[in-house]
Design an enzyme around this catalytic site. Structure first.
Site, PDB file in Angstrom:
ATOM      1  CB  SER A 188      40.434  85.465  32.254  1.00 18.13           C
ATOM      2  OG  SER A 188      39.870  86.023  31.633  1.00 18.13           O
ATOM      3  CG  HIS A 390      35.662  83.816  33.404  1.00 15.67           C
ATOM      4  ND1 HIS A 390      36.179  83.280  32.489  1.00 15.67           N
ATOM      5  CD2 HIS A 390      36.660  84.907  33.675  1.00 15.67           C
ATOM      6  CE1 HIS A 390      37.033  83.841  31.888  1.00 15.67           C
ATOM      7  NE2 HIS A 390      37.487  85.032  32.449  1.00 15.67           N
TER       8      HIS A 390
END
Ligand code: NAG
Ligand code: NAG
Ligand code: NAG
Length: 421
Positions: A188, A390
């Site tokens: 990320s 994610h």
């Protein structure tokens, strides 16, 4: 962005939970906070190094000073006690966490599944970075974290100053001498800082052997997260809201909050369902390692500057991957243009592996592929599991099989091909 941005959701859910519990009567949260276990694990300030050492691994805690004075707490598993390879040359790997996360994110699943342990056991010298402003890196040669000037940075500075400092420090150690490049893994925001650094200071591409971008975040045009999309129009532009919100500490690592998070995720705690439902929104439902959650909640959120969030919201609004928008007037002073310049990602010529997924609500497939189109030297790995999200890159209980082992294989293959070079 990171799965633990979801701690926000937990907090909201928790507030509701506390409120309804209060009406029903007899939960005393101050008493719960007195849970001796929570105290033991939090008050003693256990670090990533303590946690890796508890599993028998050699563990080091380094303080690395950046060119602009920030002092970063960086952890290392220098070799594997199982291999006893301390006298061999070990290839260096740097793991860089996501927004509001920290080095602990990599080790939550323990030695059997966690990437740092698996890398150490495969013969690597493993470094886990902590960006400025996180719980391990609230330190500076002249500024105090209590002073607003400490918090005047975005992920641009994390890339330009922190990542360069950690790479150069690792290469300057005894094991690093004679090596001129490392493997890099980012999750990320750990990918954003890589893209920013490698396009802005392209010489650093020479210090990269292979790079692995988990849930890559750069362009954010197609991002589906409702939270980000609803806040973006307010904070993603230079205006009164964003000026008030900017340049300060966001969600500091607060012991009282952490104790609550730690508690609600305990298996036998009455609010466990709150923890589970909040987590399911962020991961492929039911495939998260819930055993790792109490530690996750005890160590997250680990702190960041609100400018990191503003910078992301600006990307979401503009659709560009570009430098921080200070507003027209200051942009002219700082950049010489009214709009901030785009990162020249075409200059990232190191070998970049993109690991991305259909259900990722913070890194949309369209956005990942759009940035990848401009990268000269990339390999695409779109997850076959369409529910992969994610946070699965760290906490899915099959992360070893689908991510960690393939990544280590790629690094090992690189090392085999480049023996003696
Ligand atoms: C800050 O950095 C100094 C110098 O490296 C170190 O001795 C000290 O322990 C650090 N303090 C914190 C709170 O991390
Ligand atoms: C889940 O996390 C726990 C705690 O770190 C660990 O012991 C376990 O091996 C992990 N993996 C699975 C599949 O449960
Ligand atoms: C992604 O963005 C493109 C271009 O802005 C748009 O045409 C498309 O509908 C978007 N897709 C999704 C899933 O939001």
């Amino acid at each position: 962005m990171n799965r633990f941005t979801g701690s926000l959701l937990v907090l909201v859910a928790l507030a509701v939970g506390v409120y309804s519990a209060a009406i029903d009567g007899p939960i005393d949260f101050y008493k719960l906070y007195d849970n001796p276990e929570a105290h033991i694990s939090l008050k003693s300030k256990i670090t990533t190094a303590d946690r890796t050492a508890a599993h028998g691994y050699p563990s080091e805690h380094h303080h690395i000073v950046t060119e602009d004075g920030y002092i970063l707490g960086v952890f290392r598993i220098p070799y594997s006690h199982k291999l006893q390879n301390q006298n061999e040359k070990r290839p260096i790997v740097l793991l860089q966490h996501g927004l509001t996360s920290c080095s602990d994110a990599w080790i939550l699943q323990g030695p059997n599944d966690g990437l740092p342990y698996l890398l150490a056991d495969a013969g690597f010298d493993v470094w886990m970075g902590n960006a400025r402003g996180t719980s391990y890196s609230r330190n500076h040669t002249t500024l105090s974290p209590d002073h607003p000037n400490f918090w005047k940075f975005s992920w641009h500075e994390i890339g330009i100053y922190d990542i360069t400092a950690i790479i150069d420090y690792a290469l300057s150690t005894e094991n690093g001498q004679g090596q001129d490049a490392i493997h890099y893994v980012g999750h990320s925001q750990g990918t954003t800082v890589f893209f920013a650094l490698m396009s802005w200071i392209p010489e650093y591409n020479d210090k990269i052997k292979t790079a692995h971008m988990f849930a890559p975040v750069a362009i954010m045009k197609n991002l589906s997260s409702g939270l980000v999309r609803s806040v973006g129009p307010y904070l993603g532009h230079r205006n009164t809201y964003s000026v008030l919100f900017g340049s300060q500490e966001f969600l500091p690592h607060n012991e009282f909050l952490m104790a609550i998070f730690f508690n609600i995720c305990q298996p036998d705690f009455m609010l466990r369902p709150v923890c589970e439902s909040a987590m399911e929104k962020l991961y492929a439902g039911g495939r998260v390692n819930m055993t790792a959650m109490p530690e996750g909640m005890a160590t997250h959120p680990a702190g960041c500057s609100t400018d990191q969030m503003l910078h992301y919201l600006q990307e979401q609004q503009s659709g560009y991957f570009r430098l921080f928008d200070h507003g027209t007037k200051k942009n002219l002073e700082v950049y010489g243009t009214q709009e901030p310049p785009e990162y020249p990602v075409e200059l990232i010529n190191s070998l970049v592996h993109m690991w991305y997924a259909d259900s990722d609500n913070l890194a949309a497939v369209e956005d990942v592929e759009q940035i990848a189109e401009r990268l000269p030297n990339k390999v695409m790995h779109r997850m076959a599991d369409t529910e992969w999200n994610h946070g699965d890159f760290a906490l899915n209980w099959e992360v070893r099989k689908y991510i960690n082992e393939p990544v280590i294989d790629i690094m090992m293959e690189y090392e085999l091909k480049n023996i003696g070079t």
